[in-house]
Motif scaffolding. Structure first.
Motif, short mmCIF file in Angstrom:
data_model
loop_
_atom_site.label_atom_id
_atom_site.label_comp_id
_atom_site.label_asym_id
_atom_site.label_seq_id
_atom_site.Cartn_x
_atom_site.Cartn_y
_atom_site.Cartn_z
N TRP A 76 0.82 -1.21 0.00
CA TRP A 76 0.00 0.00 0.00
C TRP A 76 0.85 1.26 0.00
O TRP A 76 0.42 2.29 -0.53
N TRP A 77 2.05 1.19 0.58
CA TRP A 77 2.94 2.35 0.53
C TRP A 77 3.30 2.66 -0.92
O TRP A 77 3.26 3.83 -1.35
N THR A 78 3.65 1.64 -1.68
CA THR A 78 4.02 1.85 -3.08
C THR A 78 2.82 2.23 -3.92
O THR A 78 2.91 3.11 -4.78
N VAL A 79 1.69 1.56 -3.72
CA VAL A 79 0.50 1.85 -4.53
C VAL A 79 0.08 3.30 -4.37
O VAL A 79 -0.16 4.01 -5.37
N VAL A 80 0.01 3.77 -3.13
CA VAL A 80 -0.39 5.16 -2.91
C VAL A 80 0.62 6.13 -3.50
O VAL A 80 0.26 7.09 -4.20
N LEU A 114 -0.07 0.82 -18.97
CA LEU A 114 1.18 0.13 -18.69
C LEU A 114 1.92 0.79 -17.53
O LEU A 114 2.57 0.12 -16.72
N ALA A 115 1.85 2.13 -17.46
CA ALA A 115 2.50 2.83 -16.36
C ALA A 115 1.86 2.44 -15.03
O ALA A 115 2.56 2.24 -14.03
N LEU A 116 0.53 2.33 -15.00
CA LEU A 116 -0.13 1.91 -13.78
C LEU A 116 0.17 0.45 -13.45
O LEU A 116 0.30 0.06 -12.29
N GLY A 117 0.30 -0.38 -14.50
CA GLY A 117 0.61 -1.78 -14.27
C GLY A 117 1.97 -1.99 -13.66
O GLY A 117 2.19 -2.94 -12.91
N SER A 118 2.91 -1.11 -13.98
CA SER A 118 4.26 -1.24 -13.43
C SER A 118 4.38 -0.68 -12.02
O SER A 118 5.47 -0.69 -11.44
N VAL A 119 3.27 -0.20 -11.47
CA VAL A 119 3.29 0.36 -10.11
C VAL A 119 3.80 -0.66 -9.11
O VAL A 119 4.56 -0.33 -8.18
N LEU A 120 3.41 -1.93 -9.27
CA LEU A 120 3.77 -2.95 -8.30
C LEU A 120 5.27 -3.24 -8.28
O LEU A 120 5.75 -3.92 -7.37
N GLY A 121 5.98 -2.76 -9.27
CA GLY A 121 7.43 -2.89 -9.23
C GLY A 121 8.08 -1.88 -8.31
O GLY A 121 9.23 -2.05 -7.90
N GLY A 122 7.32 -0.85 -7.97
CA GLY A 122 7.86 0.17 -7.08
C GLY A 122 8.89 1.03 -7.78
O GLY A 122 9.20 0.87 -8.95
N PHE A 148 15.26 7.13 0.17
CA PHE A 148 14.49 7.64 1.30
C PHE A 148 14.12 6.55 2.31
O PHE A 148 13.37 6.83 3.25
N ASP A 149 14.65 5.33 2.10
CA ASP A 149 14.33 4.21 2.99
C ASP A 149 12.81 4.10 3.15
O ASP A 149 12.30 3.87 4.25
N TYR A 150 12.10 4.26 2.04
CA TYR A 150 10.64 4.25 2.04
C TYR A 150 10.15 2.81 2.07
O TYR A 150 10.62 1.97 1.29
N PRO A 151 9.22 2.47 2.95
CA PRO A 151 8.85 1.05 3.16
C PRO A 151 7.92 0.49 2.09
O PRO A 151 6.84 0.00 2.37
N GLY A 152 8.36 0.56 0.82
CA GLY A 152 7.53 0.09 -0.27
C GLY A 152 8.10 -1.15 -0.94
O GLY A 152 9.10 -1.73 -0.50
N LEU A 153 7.48 -1.54 -2.06
CA LEU A 153 7.89 -2.75 -2.76
C LEU A 153 9.24 -2.59 -3.45
O LEU A 153 9.96 -3.57 -3.62
N GLY A 154 9.58 -1.37 -3.85
CA GLY A 154 10.87 -1.14 -4.48
C GLY A 154 12.03 -1.45 -3.55
O GLY A 154 13.01 -2.09 -3.94
#
Length: 329
Positions: free
Chosen positions: A103-107, A258-266, A274-280
């Motif tokens: 959810w961190w990455t999605v948002v 396609l840009a939205l689809g690649s969201v899950l890659g982070g 930034f040590d952001y707690p996402g999927l990336g």
């Protein structure tokens, strides 16, 4: 109907190929995750104990047997939604680790992509309608210059200015002391911590939409129906938005999906800075630790997300432009 069935069939065939490659690629990497974890616990200078390595393999549940047996077990677990245990975050299952980060990455990425698309399409439309003017030159040259910059470099610059020099924005993490949940303090901290990562992505993200929309719309402005609209005395605003921009927007639909689809890659580099707690950030950690279950699941999420987005774009394109369905027939 044949058009839509054809697209769904291509999707299913590609999905099988992606699942298979997702199984093979991590296993082509050199190194043993059990040895990496034992060396991390024992220290770099100490010799590896084979008994400890075997015990670590048993504890992690690393796959054994022939490659075909591993593949069939992988497919069976995939169907049941069992992605295994994470080596990096043992003993937590991969689904729980990803569930906390997704959810961190999605948002973060969805908001920046939507804003980038809206800004880019608007600027590209305006630049095309005012082509060969000073406004067009400023928008085009500015976009070209920003396109040469990298989000990673922009992230470091923003971190230095707003984080360390001015000290007005947090430099790492997703929140500080607030209790995670749908409450005011946590939402405020999460928004504050996401400003710099979002800005790092948003500075560069609209560039492709600006240039693509401008070039496509300029081609549409030379069509006969545009000249007919001008000859009939239609308002310029109506010709620009309802005729030229509407048709020029069609190619951007696929790109946006396609840009939205690649969201899950982070955004691996930006989230790492930034040590952001996402999927990336999870992806970077999984690669470094040879965390096969976590790495496989992240790669699968990314590729399936892109495939689904591509399928939706193809189906939507067939609805928006009937010529696509007729060409397939």
């Amino acid at each position: 109907m044949k058009y839509f069935a054809r697209k769904v069939g291509f999707f299913l065939a590609t999905l099988w190929a992606v699942v298979t490659l997702n199984f093979i690629i991590p296993r082509l990497q050199p190194g043993d995750p059990a040895e990496i974890m034992v060396r991390r616990l024992a220290g770099k200078d100490n010799a590896l104990d084979p008994a400890q390595v075997r015990a670590m393999r048993a504890m992690l549940g690393t796959p054994d047997g022939s490659l075909w047996e591993q593949y069939t077990a992988y497919l069976r677990d995939l169907v049941h939604g069992d992605f295994g245990l994470s080596y990096t975050y043992y003993p937590f299952p991969v689904s729980e680790v990803i569930g906390q980060a997704i959810w961190w990455t999605v948002v973060l990425v969805v908001v920046t992509q939507v804003l980038a698309f809206a800004i880019g399409i608007t600027l590209g439309t305006f630049a095309a309608w005012r082509r060969n003017t000073r406004v067009d030159s400023v928008i085009t040259l500015g976009s070209t210059f920003l396109g040469t910059l990298q989000p990673f470099w922009i992230a470091l610059l923003l971190l230095y200015v707003f984080g360390y020099t001015l000290g007005i924005l947090p430099t790492s993490g997703g929140y500080e002391a607030a209790t995670p949940g749908f409450n005011g303090p946590f939402i405020q901290e999460a928004l504050t911590h996401s400003l710099l990562p979002a800005l790092s992505l948003l500075i560069v993200a609209p560039v492709g939409w600006v240039l693509g929309m401008r070039n496509t719309m300029i081609m549409n402005l030379g069509e006969d129906y545009i000249r007919l609209g001008k000859a009939k005395g239609l308002p310029e605003r109506r010709i620009a938005l309802r005729y030229a921009a509407r048709n020029a927007l069609l190619p951007s639909v696929t790109g946006f999906a396609l840009a939205l689809g690649s969201v899950l890659g982070g955004a691996i580099l930006v989230e790492t800075v930034f040590d952001y707690p996402g999927l990336g950030r999870l992806m970077g950690e999984a690669v470094g630790a040879k965390d096969y279950p976590l790495l496989q699941t992240l790669m699968l999420l990314t590729t399936v997300g892109v495939l689904l987005a591509n399928l939706v774009a193809d189906l939507l394109y067939g609805v928006l432009d009937p010529r696509a369905r007729r060409s397939e027939s």
